[in-house]
Design a protein around this motif. Structure first.
Motif, mmCIF file in Angstrom:
data_model
loop_
_atom_site.group_PDB
_atom_site.id
_atom_site.type_symbol
_atom_site.label_atom_id
_atom_site.label_comp_id
_atom_site.label_asym_id
_atom_site.label_seq_id
_atom_site.Cartn_x
_atom_site.Cartn_y
_atom_site.Cartn_z
ATOM 1 N N ARG A 171 44.502 40.906 17.590
ATOM 2 C CA ARG A 171 45.801 40.251 17.406
ATOM 3 C C ARG A 171 46.219 40.294 15.952
ATOM 4 N N GLY A 172 47.482 39.990 15.740
ATOM 5 C CA GLY A 172 48.038 39.840 14.408
ATOM 6 C C GLY A 172 48.100 38.369 14.058
ATOM 7 N N SER A 224 47.960 31.988 24.312
ATOM 8 C CA SER A 224 47.470 30.960 25.225
ATOM 9 C C SER A 224 46.152 31.417 25.843
ATOM 10 N N GLY A 225 45.451 30.497 26.439
ATOM 11 C CA GLY A 225 44.169 30.809 27.060
ATOM 12 C C GLY A 225 43.022 30.320 26.208
ATOM 13 N N PRO A 226 41.818 30.715 26.575
ATOM 14 C CA PRO A 226 40.648 30.227 25.852
ATOM 15 C C PRO A 226 40.641 30.694 24.393
ATOM 16 N N GLU A 227 40.111 29.845 23.537
ATOM 17 C CA GLU A 227 39.976 30.205 22.122
ATOM 18 C C GLU A 227 38.784 31.139 21.935
ATOM 19 N N PRO A 228 38.787 31.900 20.850
ATOM 20 C CA PRO A 228 37.615 32.722 20.545
ATOM 21 C C PRO A 228 36.383 31.846 20.310
ATOM 22 N N THR A 229 35.229 32.430 20.524
ATOM 23 C CA THR A 229 33.992 31.774 20.105
ATOM 24 C C THR A 229 33.444 32.444 18.849
ATOM 25 N N TYR A 230 34.084 33.554 18.456
ATOM 26 C CA TYR A 230 33.740 34.238 17.206
ATOM 27 C C TYR A 230 34.933 35.085 16.797
ATOM 28 N N GLY A 231 35.244 35.088 15.514
ATOM 29 C CA GLY A 231 36.322 35.916 15.005
ATOM 30 C C GLY A 231 35.865 36.756 13.831
ATOM 31 N N LEU A 232 36.401 37.947 13.738
ATOM 32 C CA LEU A 232 36.209 38.804 12.568
ATOM 33 C C LEU A 232 37.602 39.090 12.038
ATOM 34 N N TYR A 233 37.857 38.616 10.810
ATOM 35 C CA TYR A 233 39.185 38.704 10.221
ATOM 36 C C TYR A 233 39.194 39.741 9.110
ATOM 37 N N LEU A 234 40.130 40.670 9.241
ATOM 38 C CA LEU A 234 40.197 41.891 8.441
ATOM 39 C C LEU A 234 41.378 41.772 7.485
ATOM 40 N N LEU A 235 41.135 41.154 6.346
ATOM 41 C CA LEU A 235 42.220 40.818 5.430
ATOM 42 C C LEU A 235 41.815 41.083 3.986
ATOM 43 N N PRO A 288 41.952 45.424 2.551
ATOM 44 C CA PRO A 288 43.375 45.389 2.168
ATOM 45 C C PRO A 288 44.252 46.144 3.173
ATOM 46 N N ASP A 289 45.464 45.657 3.337
ATOM 47 C CA ASP A 289 46.422 46.245 4.267
ATOM 48 C C ASP A 289 46.627 47.739 3.981
ATOM 49 N N PHE A 290 46.595 48.552 5.022
ATOM 50 C CA PHE A 290 46.782 50.005 5.003
ATOM 51 C C PHE A 290 45.620 50.774 4.372
ATOM 52 N N TRP A 291 44.545 50.119 3.994
ATOM 53 C CA TRP A 291 43.416 50.794 3.357
ATOM 54 C C TRP A 291 42.194 50.760 4.246
ATOM 55 N N LEU A 292 41.045 50.904 3.619
ATOM 56 C CA LEU A 292 39.773 50.933 4.340
ATOM 57 C C LEU A 292 38.903 49.772 3.900
ATOM 58 N N PRO A 293 37.961 49.392 4.763
ATOM 59 C CA PRO A 293 37.076 48.285 4.412
ATOM 60 C C PRO A 293 35.996 48.732 3.428
ATOM 61 N N ALA A 337 41.174 40.412 14.068
ATOM 62 C CA ALA A 337 42.570 40.212 13.686
ATOM 63 C C ALA A 337 42.807 40.568 12.227
ATOM 64 N N CYS A 338 43.995 41.115 11.989
ATOM 65 C CA CYS A 338 44.511 41.340 10.643
ATOM 66 C C CYS A 338 45.907 40.729 10.622
ATOM 67 N N GLY A 339 46.716 41.068 9.652
ATOM 68 C CA GLY A 339 48.045 40.481 9.571
ATOM 69 C C GLY A 339 48.935 40.845 10.741
ATOM 70 N N GLY A 340 49.061 42.144 11.017
ATOM 71 C CA GLY A 340 49.963 42.593 12.065
ATOM 72 C C GLY A 340 49.301 42.924 13.384
#
Length: 140
Positions: free
Chosen positions: A23-24, A31-42, A59-64, A87-90
């Motif tokens: 998701r963004g 809606s629906g169940p919440e995550p039990t784990y998230g990995l955020y790419l920001l 960073p946005d548009f780049w690589l990790p 999830a990331c920004g968009g």
């Protein structure tokens, strides 16, 4: 534990049957169940959430950075029993790239992973040529 709903917006079913939600973060929590784990790419620290999570600096548009393979493997491992959200920004470039890497870990050949994610998650996922190349070279 209630699982993600297959076919729900943003939920990708990997070949093994693992379900991962992409998701963004600029959009409301689905809606629906919440995550039990998230990995955020920001590029900056993510907003606080009430579930366990990790931040992969990306960073946005780049690589990790070099710790990406470990973070992605952890997300893939946890998806066997947890509701994992990437999830990331968009929700397209970085999230799509990360989902494609999870597909590689799940057995999709690296040269097919971008097409798989575009077909099953979002037709605009994985936005840049270097993100596509990253997936093709990803081995986990």
């Amino acid at each position: 534990m209630e699982s993600w709903e297959p076919g729900a917006p943003g939920v990708l079913r990997l070949p093994s049957g693992r379900l991962v939600r992409g998701r963004g973060l600029r959009r409301p929590l689905p809606s629906g169940p919440e995550p039990t784990y998230g990995l955020y790419l920001l590029g900056k620290p993510p907003p606080q959430v009430p579930w366990p999570y990790a931040w992969l600096k990306w960073p946005d548009f780049w690589l990790p950075g070099p710790d990406a393979a470990t973070a992605l493997r952890t997300a893939w491992d946890r998806a066997a029993s947890d509701r994992v959200e990437l999830a990331c920004g968009g929700g397209r470039g970085r999230t799509g790239t990360a989902l494609a890497c999870l597909a590689v870990l799940d057995g999709v050949p690296a040269y097919e992973a971008v097409a798989f994610v575009r077909r099953e998650y979002d037709h605009r996922a994985v936005e840049t040529p270097w993100q596509k190349r990253y997936v093709r070279r990803f081995s986990g």
